[in-house]
Design an enzyme around this catalytic site. Structure first.
Site: not given
Ligand code: CMC
Length: 432
Positions: A266, A307, A364
């Site tokens: 987050h 996201h 971010d």
């Molecule tokens: N790098 C590599 N792979 C990724 C990433 C990433 N940053 N984000 C998602 N994926 C992949 C993930 O491995 C999954 O792959 P698969 O379908 O093969 O298992 C797929 O994309 C979907 O990801 P998810 O984890 O199921 O998606 P989520 O909605 O649960 O998570 C997230 C969203 C923001 C936590 C995630 O994209 C992440 O960890 N990003 C990096 C951290 C980040 O930048 N966070 C800030 C968010 S914006 C500010 C805010 O509003 O807080």
């Protein structure tokens, strides 16, 4: 709300179950599953991927189209024509203020910027090297020990005062948490300055010299606060609502929100972006890190990408990117870290893995870059996010408390032991 309904036919249950469907003004219809409990059923949705936890009129996001509206106004228009405190007014009260209302609102915020003098003493309980977010979790929660006259949550006036206190005092506390970590004296707020100028004055000023605040940096800081002001039912806002649903006081609820924001998935991502860029260290190593991010067996993720809701460019990221470009050009910054960030963005935007999974740079990614260019220490990045988001947390908390609400109490799919009898100590064997 609507006379639409869904009919659920479940194996083993003779009677079909009717579930009402509600339509909002925008966004997908929602299915009211509240009646399922009476039929002995719960819904299962870990991570709340498809669960609307409340009704709200504050912010709307269309993640597929990359749309973000506050009280109906697009974020791009607010970023261009409004400022942070005006956006705070809009989020809290639902309408843009008249000139008179704006002046009065800004004046009241300015009057509340100082913190209780004993809070200075409170800071001395922290280790000198404490992370500023750790300090913020503690100090913001502790405000409830200092401001007893705004804790009666059923009193609208108390809620208003608490809102002003939180919005006004967050920059002061944020700057104090930084000053404490570098061993410099705390700066008192200067209420002749704008909200963003005042924050920069308290962060970078010292009592021996007059503050010299760059208008470019003050404008960029105001925009950063504005772009973080609210984001509907994200993890920290949902945390504030859940804490608030038990009747906890607003300062305690916002401290809970700060704790939820801290994590790298987050708000902690902006700090994590810079740490990642430092770890990459050189443009020649980007491919290696992109490969790691794509490797299912490696927990590494590209911080600042992806996201939960946006499957398109985050509209805040677009504005933030423009701001980053402006600030970098104005300040003439030449930083190898920024070169790595630009290259990483190019590579990720053209890589099949990121395209297919719709992983765009998020807010971010660019806020980390711009804050670094502005000379803000990395450990303060998430604190700045918390300062900007405070109004969103308060607006949602107030919307909930002033309407009808019940304590938030999710259920579970239990997969532990079934009932068993207690084993006396002398008869137990190691498990497994
Ligand atoms: N790098 C590599 N792979 C990724 C990433 C990433 N940053 N984000 C998602 N994926 C992949 C993930 O491995 C999954 O792959 P698969 O379908 O093969 O298992 C797929 O994309 C979907 O990801 P998810 O984890 O199921 O998606 P989520 O909605 O649960 O998570 C997230 C969203 C923001 C936590 C995630 O994209 C992440 O960890 N990003 C990096 C951290 C980040 O930048 N966070 C800030 C968010 S914006 C500010 C805010 O509003 O807080």
């Amino acid at each position: 709300m609507s006379d639409k309904k869904a009919t659920l036919k479940i194996d083993g249950i003779d009677e079909p179950i009717d579930l009402p469907i509600y339509s909002g003004t925008l966004g997908p219809d929602v299915l009211d599953v509240g009646g399922l409990t009476g039929k002995g059923l719960f819904t299962y949705d870990p991570g709340f991927v498809s669960t609307a936890s409340c009704e709200s009129q504050i912010t709307f996001i269309d993640g597929g189209k990359g749309v973000l509206l506050h009280r109906g106004y697009p974020i791009e228009q607010l970023a261009e024509h409004s400022d942070y405190l005006e956006t705070c007014y809009l989020l809290l009260y639902g309408e843009l203020p008249t000139a008179e209302q704006k002046a009065s609102f800004v004046g009241t915020v300015h009057k509340h910027t100082m913190v209780h003098e004993q809070i200075r003493t409170f800071f001395n309980g922290f280790r000198r090297d404490a992370h500023p977010m750790a300090i913020m979790c503690g100090v913001v929660g502790a405000l409830s020990a200092f401001y007893h006259d705004s804790l009666e949550i059923s009193d609208e006036h108390h809620r208003q005062i608490a809102a002003f206190r939180l919005i006004a005092k967050m920059p002061t506390l944020a700057a104090m948490s930084y000053k404490f970590s570098i061993g410099q004296p705390f700066m008192y707020p200067d209420n002749s300055l704008s909200y963003a100028e005042n924050f920069l004055h308290m962060m970078f000023g010292n009592p021996c010299e007059p503050s010299n605040i760059s208008p470019v940096l003050a404008t960029a800081m105001d925009r950063i606060f504005l772009l973080h002001a609210d984001h509907e039912q994200n993890a920290s806002t949902s945390t504030v609502r859940l804490a608030g649903s038990s009747g906890a006081n607003p300062f305690a609820c916002i401290a809970a929100g700060i704790a939820a924001l801290w994590g790298p998935s987050h708000g902690g991502a902006n700090e994590a972006v810079l740490e990642m860029l430092q770890e990459i260290g050189d443009v020649s190593r980007i491919d290696e890190f992109v490969e790691r991010a794509k490797d299912k067996n490696d927990p590494f993720r590209l911080m600042g990408f992806g996201h939960r809701v946006y499957k398109n460019f985050d509209p805040r990221a677009k504005v933030m990117k423009e701001s980053a470009d402006e600030v970098l050009a104005e300040l003439g910054i030449d930083d190898p870290m920024l070169e790595i960030a630009k290259r990483l963005e190019e590579i990720a935007l053209s890589d099949e893995y990121f395209i297919e999974k719709k992983l765009y740079p998020n807010v971010d990614f660019y806020s980390g870059i711009i804050l670094k260019a502005m000379g803000i220490p990395t450990s303060m990045f998430t604190v700045i996010f918390a300062v900007g988001r405070t109004v969103g947390w308060i607006a949602h908390w107030n919307e909930m408390i002033s309407g009808s609400y019940r304590i938030g109490r999710p259920r579970q799919l239990y997969t532990g032991y079934t009932q068993r009898d207690f084993t006396p100590l002398d008869q137990r064997k190691p498990a497994g």
